[in-house]
Scaffold this motif. Sequence first.
Motif, PDB file in Angstrom:
ATOM      1  N   SER A  82       0.101 -14.491  15.643  1.00  9.06           N
ATOM      2  CA  SER A  82       1.020 -13.701  14.815  1.00  9.06           C
ATOM      3  C   SER A  82       0.820 -14.032  13.324  1.00  9.06           C
ATOM      4  O   SER A  82       0.893 -13.147  12.477  1.00  9.06           O
ATOM      5  N   GLU A  83       0.551 -15.312  13.015  1.00  8.78           N
ATOM      6  CA  GLU A  83       0.282 -15.684  11.621  1.00  8.78           C
ATOM      7  C   GLU A  83      -1.009 -15.036  11.138  1.00  8.78           C
ATOM      8  O   GLU A  83      -1.106 -14.610   9.991  1.00  8.78           O
ATOM      9  N   ALA A  84      -1.995 -14.958  11.999  1.00  9.50           N
ATOM     10  CA  ALA A  84      -3.265 -14.352  11.622  1.00  9.50           C
ATOM     11  C   ALA A  84      -3.082 -12.858  11.347  1.00  9.50           C
ATOM     12  O   ALA A  84      -3.645 -12.329  10.384  1.00  9.50           O
ATOM     13  N   VAL A  85      -2.304 -12.189  12.170  1.00  9.30           N
ATOM     14  CA  VAL A  85      -2.061 -10.761  11.969  1.00  9.30           C
ATOM     15  C   VAL A  85      -1.272 -10.554  10.677  1.00  9.30           C
ATOM     16  O   VAL A  85      -1.580  -9.652   9.889  1.00  9.30           O
ATOM     17  N   GLN A  86      -0.256 -11.404  10.455  1.00  9.80           N
ATOM     18  CA  GLN A  86       0.521 -11.298   9.218  1.00  9.80           C
ATOM     19  C   GLN A  86      -0.371 -11.537   7.996  1.00  9.80           C
ATOM     20  O   GLN A  86      -0.268 -10.840   6.992  1.00  9.80           O
ATOM     21  N   SER A  87      -1.243 -12.516   8.115  1.00 10.14           N
ATOM     22  CA  SER A  87      -2.166 -12.807   7.011  1.00 10.14           C
ATOM     23  C   SER A  87      -3.087 -11.613   6.772  1.00 10.14           C
ATOM     24  O   SER A  87      -3.342 -11.237   5.619  1.00 10.14           O
ATOM     25  N   ALA A  88      -3.599 -11.025   7.849  1.00 15.70           N
ATOM     26  CA  ALA A  88      -4.483  -9.864   7.710  1.00 15.70           C
ATOM     27  C   ALA A  88      -3.727  -8.690   7.082  1.00 15.70           C
ATOM     28  O   ALA A  88      -4.264  -7.989   6.219  1.00 15.70           O
ATOM     29  N   LEU A  89      -2.476  -8.470   7.504  1.00  8.13           N
ATOM     30  CA  LEU A  89      -1.669  -7.404   6.915  1.00  8.13           C
ATOM     31  C   LEU A  89      -1.390  -7.674   5.429  1.00  8.13           C
ATOM     32  O   LEU A  89      -1.433  -6.765   4.601  1.00  8.13           O
ATOM     33  N   LEU A  90      -1.114  -8.931   5.113  1.00  9.90           N
ATOM     34  CA  LEU A  90      -0.868  -9.302   3.722  1.00  9.90           C
ATOM     35  C   LEU A  90      -2.108  -9.029   2.860  1.00  9.90           C
ATOM     36  O   LEU A  90      -2.016  -8.441   1.786  1.00  9.90           O
ATOM     37  N   TRP A  91      -3.259  -9.423   3.365  1.00 10.14           N
ATOM     38  CA  TRP A  91      -4.509  -9.183   2.620  1.00 10.14           C
ATOM     39  C   TRP A  91      -4.792  -7.687   2.513  1.00 10.14           C
ATOM     40  O   TRP A  91      -5.290  -7.213   1.494  1.00 10.14           O
ATOM     41  N   SER A  92      -4.454  -6.962   3.570  1.00 12.56           N
ATOM     42  CA  SER A  92      -4.655  -5.512   3.529  1.00 12.56           C
ATOM     43  C   SER A  92      -3.766  -4.875   2.469  1.00 12.56           C
ATOM     44  O   SER A  92      -4.211  -3.990   1.727  1.00 12.56           O
ATOM     45  N   GLU A  93      -2.508  -5.308   2.378  1.00 11.63           N
ATOM     46  CA  GLU A  93      -1.604  -4.784   1.364  1.00 11.63           C
ATOM     47  C   GLU A  93      -2.093  -5.125  -0.042  1.00 11.63           C
ATOM     48  O   GLU A  93      -2.066  -4.289  -0.941  1.00 11.63           O
ATOM     49  N   LYS A  94      -2.555  -6.364  -0.213  1.00 12.62           N
ATOM     50  CA  LYS A  94      -3.081  -6.767  -1.514  1.00 12.62           C
ATOM     51  C   LYS A  94      -4.298  -5.922  -1.880  1.00 12.62           C
ATOM     52  O   LYS A  94      -4.456  -5.504  -3.025  1.00 12.62           O
ATOM     53  N   TYR A  95      -5.155  -5.686  -0.895  1.00 15.69           N
ATOM     54  CA  TYR A  95      -6.344  -4.859  -1.149  1.00 15.69           C
ATOM     55  C   TYR A  95      -5.928  -3.440  -1.544  1.00 15.69           C
ATOM     56  O   TYR A  95      -6.498  -2.856  -2.462  1.00 15.69           O
ATOM     57  N   GLN A  96      -4.944  -2.884  -0.848  1.00 14.26           N
ATOM     58  CA  GLN A  96      -4.461  -1.540  -1.150  1.00 14.26           C
ATOM     59  C   GLN A  96      -3.895  -1.477  -2.563  1.00 14.26           C
ATOM     60  O   GLN A  96      -4.180  -0.544  -3.317  1.00 14.26           O
ATOM     61  N   GLN A  97      -3.091  -2.476  -2.932  1.00  9.96           N
ATOM     62  CA  GLN A  97      -2.518  -2.509  -4.277  1.00  9.96           C
ATOM     63  C   GLN A  97      -3.611  -2.611  -5.334  1.00  9.96           C
ATOM     64  O   GLN A  97      -3.596  -1.891  -6.336  1.00  9.96           O
ATOM     65  N   LEU A  98      -4.565  -3.501  -5.111  1.00  7.92           N
ATOM     66  CA  LEU A  98      -5.653  -3.667  -6.078  1.00  7.92           C
ATOM     67  C   LEU A  98      -6.522  -2.416  -6.140  1.00  7.92           C
ATOM     68  O   LEU A  98      -7.047  -2.075  -7.197  1.00  7.92           O
ATOM     69  N   SER A  99      -6.672  -1.742  -5.018  1.00 16.27           N
ATOM     70  CA  SER A  99      -7.429  -0.492  -5.005  1.00 16.27           C
ATOM     71  C   SER A  99      -6.731   0.559  -5.847  1.00 16.27           C
ATOM     72  O   SER A  99      -7.376   1.284  -6.609  1.00 16.27           O
ATOM     73  N   GLU A 100      -5.426   0.665  -5.724  1.00 17.53           N
ATOM     74  CA  GLU A 100      -4.654   1.614  -6.532  1.00 17.53           C
ATOM     75  C   GLU A 100      -4.747   1.268  -8.017  1.00 17.53           C
ATOM     76  O   GLU A 100      -4.942   2.142  -8.857  1.00 17.53           O
ATOM     77  N   VAL A 101      -4.622  -0.029  -8.331  1.00 19.42           N
ATOM     78  CA  VAL A 101      -4.737  -0.464  -9.725  1.00 19.42           C
ATOM     79  C   VAL A 101      -6.124  -0.140 -10.254  1.00 19.42           C
ATOM     80  O   VAL A 101      -6.288   0.334 -11.378  1.00 19.42           O
ATOM     81  N   SER A 102      -7.128  -0.368  -9.435  1.00 18.54           N
ATOM     82  CA  SER A 102      -8.505  -0.066  -9.832  1.00 18.54           C
ATOM     83  C   SER A 102      -8.677   1.425 -10.117  1.00 18.54           C
ATOM     84  O   SER A 102      -9.328   1.809 -11.096  1.00 18.54           O
ATOM     85  N   ASN A 103      -8.102   2.265  -9.259  1.00 18.55           N
ATOM     86  CA  ASN A 103      -8.179   3.715  -9.485  1.00 18.55           C
ATOM     87  C   ASN A 103      -7.471   4.118 -10.769  1.00 18.55           C
ATOM     88  O   ASN A 103      -7.972   4.967 -11.523  1.00 18.55           O
ATOM     89  N   GLN A 104      -6.307   3.526 -11.024  1.00 16.50           N
ATOM     90  CA  GLN A 104      -5.585   3.828 -12.257  1.00 16.50           C
ATOM     91  C   GLN A 104      -6.398   3.413 -13.480  1.00 16.50           C
ATOM     92  O   GLN A 104      -6.494   4.158 -14.458  1.00 16.50           O
ATOM     93  N   ILE A 105      -6.988   2.245 -13.426  1.00 15.62           N
ATOM     94  CA  ILE A 105      -7.805   1.760 -14.542  1.00 15.62           C
ATOM     95  C   ILE A 105      -9.019   2.661 -14.728  1.00 15.62           C
ATOM     96  O   ILE A 105      -9.399   2.983 -15.853  1.00 15.62           O
ATOM     97  N   ARG A 106      -9.619   3.090 -13.624  1.00 22.01           N
ATOM     98  CA  ARG A 106     -10.792   3.977 -13.698  1.00 22.01           C
ATOM     99  C   ARG A 106     -10.406   5.316 -14.350  1.00 22.01           C
ATOM    100  O   ARG A 106     -11.129   5.834 -15.197  1.00 22.01           O
ATOM    101  N   GLU A 107      -9.242   5.869 -13.955  1.00 18.69           N
ATOM    102  CA  GLU A 107      -8.780   7.129 -14.552  1.00 18.69           C
ATOM    103  C   GLU A 107      -8.500   6.959 -16.042  1.00 18.69           C
ATOM    104  O   GLU A 107      -8.872   7.797 -16.853  1.00 18.69           O
ATOM    105  N   LYS A 108      -7.856   5.849 -16.401  1.00 17.88           N
ATOM    106  CA  LYS A 108      -7.569   5.585 -17.810  1.00 17.88           C
ATOM    107  C   LYS A 108      -8.875   5.426 -18.584  1.00 17.88           C
ATOM    108  O   LYS A 108      -8.990   5.916 -19.713  1.00 17.88           O
ATOM    109  N   ASN A 109      -9.851   4.779 -17.980  1.00 16.12           N
ATOM    110  CA  ASN A 109     -11.153   4.603 -18.621  1.00 16.12           C
ATOM    111  C   ASN A 109     -11.809   5.962 -18.869  1.00 16.12           C
ATOM    112  O   ASN A 109     -12.373   6.195 -19.937  1.00 16.12           O
TER     113      ASN A 109
END
Length: 182
Positions: free
Chosen positions: A69-96
């Motif tokens: 369960s900790e491994a799944v939670q960790s994987a979900l946490l990393w997935s959420e972080k990746y999603q957030q960073l992906s969105e930030v990256s897209n915003q930065i790319r659009e601003k660029n």
Amino acid sequence: MKTKTVYGMWVAGLIILSGCQLTEPPSPAMQESARPAPIVQETAKPVPLAPSSGSAALERRFTDGPSASEAVQSALLWSEKYQQLSEVSNQIREKNMQLFEENARLKKEVESLEIRLAKTQKELDEASEFLQKMHVELNHWKSDVLGFREELRKAQAAQLQALGKILRILGAEAVDADTSAK
């Protein structure tokens, strides 16, 4: 994009659940066993490979792994972080891209303004040169007019004398300057 993220989460979860520890360095005990044994003289005491107080910690390290369960939670946490960073990256790319387009627009505007500035500078130089010529001509005219002033006075005085003679010949009486002023 979302399917790649989900697929990546599943792969990360499987790796964590399988217990594969690719990122951890080898333990000091494994490093010691890989080295050749030191030559021990008969009078020296044998040197232990790992300290006795740390051996319990080493045993727990390998036996107490994260639960599923900790491994799944960790994987979900990393997935959420990746999603957030992906969105930030897209915003930065659009601003660029917006900044790049604005930069290109401003460069075109600067080029057109530089052309206008060069044209205006040329016109200003021509106008300045024209004004300088006009100033020189005005100064010549002034000197000519002022230089001829005395000559004009003399010419007018000569005309007055000639008119006076003509009037006397015609029979006009001379008027004294003193009596006419009264």
